[in-house]
Structures are given as C-alpha cells and as structure tokens.
Design an enzyme around this catalytic site. Structure first.
Site, PDB file in Angstrom:
ATOM      1  N   ASP A 125       0.819  -1.211   0.000  1.00  0.00           N
ATOM      2  CA  ASP A 125       0.000   0.000   0.000  1.00  0.00           C
ATOM      3  C   ASP A 125       0.857   1.267   0.000  1.00  0.00           C
ATOM      4  O   ASP A 125       2.076   1.204   0.175  1.00  0.00           O
ATOM      5  CB  ASP A 125      -0.951   0.014   1.212  1.00  0.00           C
ATOM      6  N   GLU A 127      -9.587  -1.814   5.158  1.00  0.00           N
ATOM      7  CA  GLU A 127     -10.203  -1.399   6.416  1.00  0.00           C
ATOM      8  C   GLU A 127     -11.488  -2.186   6.705  1.00  0.00           C
ATOM      9  O   GLU A 127     -12.149  -2.665   5.776  1.00  0.00           O
ATOM     10  CB  GLU A 127     -10.556   0.091   6.330  1.00  0.00           C
TER      11      GLU A 127
HETATM   12  C1  GLP Z   1      -0.473   0.514   8.615  1.00  0.00           C
HETATM   13  C2  GLP Z   1      -0.215  -0.252   7.297  1.00  0.00           C
HETATM   14  C3  GLP Z   1      -0.326  -1.741   7.495  1.00  0.00           C
HETATM   15  C4  GLP Z   1       0.345  -2.088   8.802  1.00  0.00           C
HETATM   16  C5  GLP Z   1      -0.486  -1.557   9.937  1.00  0.00           C
HETATM   17  C6  GLP Z   1       0.142  -1.723  11.305  1.00  0.00           C
HETATM   18  O1  GLP Z   1      -1.384   1.524   8.525  1.00  0.00           O
HETATM   19  N1  GLP Z   1      -1.014   0.135   6.192  1.00  0.00           N
HETATM   20  O2  GLP Z   1       0.247  -2.412   6.386  1.00  0.00           O
HETATM   21  O3  GLP Z   1       0.457  -3.491   8.940  1.00  0.00           O
HETATM   22  O4  GLP Z   1      -0.924  -0.260   9.697  1.00  0.00           O
HETATM   23  O5  GLP Z   1       1.185  -0.823  11.500  1.00  0.00           O
HETATM   24  P1  GLP Z   1       2.192  -0.925  12.691  1.00  0.00           P
HETATM   25  O6  GLP Z   1       3.106  -2.073  12.415  1.00  0.00           O
HETATM   26  O7  GLP Z   1       2.935   0.387  12.678  1.00  0.00           O
HETATM   27  O8  GLP Z   1       1.404  -1.134  13.938  1.00  0.00           O
END
Ligand code: GLP
Length: 241
Positions: free
Chosen positions: A67, A143
């Site tokens: 993404d 989401e």
């Molecule tokens: C983000 C990304 C995801 C990620 C998630 C968790 O927004 N789009 O791909 O896995 O949220 O993020 P984090 O590892 O910083 O908790």
C-alpha cells in the site's frame, strides 16, 4: 494457520527474517509481498544483517508493497516509498527496477490499480506475502467494512487508522485520508503468508482474527481460510489467545 509465539519483538523479527531468507535461498527469483509500519522494522534490520553476512542475496527478487498513502509525495518522510528505501532497499542489492510500490501520486487511480494487479500477475504471483495488522484488524489498508475490496483500490482510511498513524505525522490533520492498497484477493492469492504482530495494542485484533469466524469487520480474519499462513507474534500480542 501456524501460530508462533515468540518471547519478544527481537525474536519475532528474527523468525520472520529467517522465513523470508529461506524463501529466497530456495527460490532466488522469489516474488515478495512487503509491508510497512513499525512492526516489520526489526525484520528488515535482521534481513540486512543477513545480507551483510553474505547469507542472502536479493539480486533476483521482485517485490510488491501492499500500500501507499494517496496524495503524498514520494519524497515525503512519511511515504511508504521513503520507508522502504530507508529501512530496506538502500541497504541491500535488490535492483530498484524490481521493486514496486503503488503510486500514490497518480493522476489515474483506475489505471494505476489495474496496472499494479497486472504487474503482480506478470511476475508470476506472490510467493511470500509479509503482513502486519492494524489495531482494527486491517491488512494492507483493507479497512473494516461491510464489504471488502477484492483487488487493488483507493480506500478511505478509517478514523482509528488515521489516529493510529498520526504518530508519524506532525498532527492528525496531516495524515492523508486515503490510500492505495492491494485487495483481499491480491493478498489471498499469495502462496505463503507471514503475519507479524507485536504489543498489547494488537492482542484484541489477533484474538478476533483467529476465532474461527470470517468477519469483514476484522479483515485479517479471512486469512483463516488460507492454506499456508504463519502468524509470528510476541507474548503481548498473544495475550488474549
Ligand atoms: C499501517 C499499514 C499496514 C500495517 C499496519 C500496522 O497503517 N497500512 O500495512 O500493517 O498499519 O502498522 P504498525 O506495524 O505500525 O502497527
């Protein structure tokens, strides 16, 4: 679904790095699906260390990120383009031309999304997909919703995601409201999936994504229907299992 509960973040990261490295050793021209966020930082660090030790060679790998924020310049410190360069790509021998990240600056969202799917298909599909998980159960930027997008798409970020990700921006109002994300089928078509989670903020999502039900309000729960998924989580993330 295999669940590995590791003592701490370092062990979780090392285990994930070993799986990724094994994949590349067994198939040097592997197609990897890559994730961003805080969680995989340790895994990338461990992979860079293995590369520096001559244990893994990325020269034939092809990568596709999950993404990217929509409307954020590639050079912005918060873009996933910058993240991948800083955390991983600049430290290893993966040719830039073999790396792919959805273009969040595109003027033609439909062409970008269709083109991204086509590039994954032309590369032979994803061999190993690395995933994190949002506190709300999202994977990539898929989401929670009544319906989930199958393919790469433009998505409105949820209020929780905007709040969670505001820690990387000056303020909550600076967080982009939209992103490009691969879809649920794009993820599910990967031949192998590794999902990482660390910390008690992820415990509820981990419990709900493994509870025996598929629920579009917990997008990661669909992974229970995939034949080859490893969950690598630390003790805090496993607290409610
Ligand atoms: C983000 C990304 C995801 C990620 C998630 C968790 O927004 N789009 O791909 O896995 O949220 O993020 P984090 O590892 O910083 O908790």
């Amino acid at each position: 679904m295999r669940i590995y509960i590791e003592d701490n973040y370092e062990k979780m990261s090392k285990k994930a790095a070993l799986i990724v490295a094994s994949q590349i050793i067994l198939k040097p021209a592997s197609v990897l699906g890559l994730a961003t966020g805080t969680t995989p930082v340790g895994m990338y660090k461990a992979l860079v260390e293995m590369y520096n030790e001559g244990e893994v060679d990325f020269s034939e790998v092809i990568s596709f990120n999950l993404d990217e924020y929509y409307g954020l310049a590639k050079e912005s410190p918060q873009s996933y383009y910058t993240y991948m360069h800083e955390q991983f790509f600049k430290h290893i021998n993966l040719p830039k031309i073999q790396t792919h990240i959805p273009d969040g600056t595109t003027g033609d969202v439909v062409a970008e999304c269709l083109g991204y799917e086509e590039k994954i298909r032309a590369a032979g599909g994803i061999d190993l997909q690395v995933l994190g998980i949002g506190g709300n159960g999202h994977v990539g930027f898929n989401e929670p919703n009544d319906k989930l997008n199958v393919l790469t798409h433009l998505v409105d970020l949820s209020e929780k995601t905007i709040r969670d990700n505001s820690r990387f921006f000056k303020s909550e109002s600076d967080v982009p409201r939209q992103a490009l994300s691969v879809g649920i089928a794009t993820i599910m078509k990967a031949r192998q999936i590794v999902l990482l989670a660390s910390g008690k903020e992820k415990a509820e999502a981990i419990k709900e994504m493994t509870d025996g039900y598929v629920n579009t309000q917990i997008p990661a729960s669909i992974l229970q229907t995939h034949a080859n998924v490893s969950l690598i989580i630390d003790r805090d993330a496993a607290a409610l299992l």
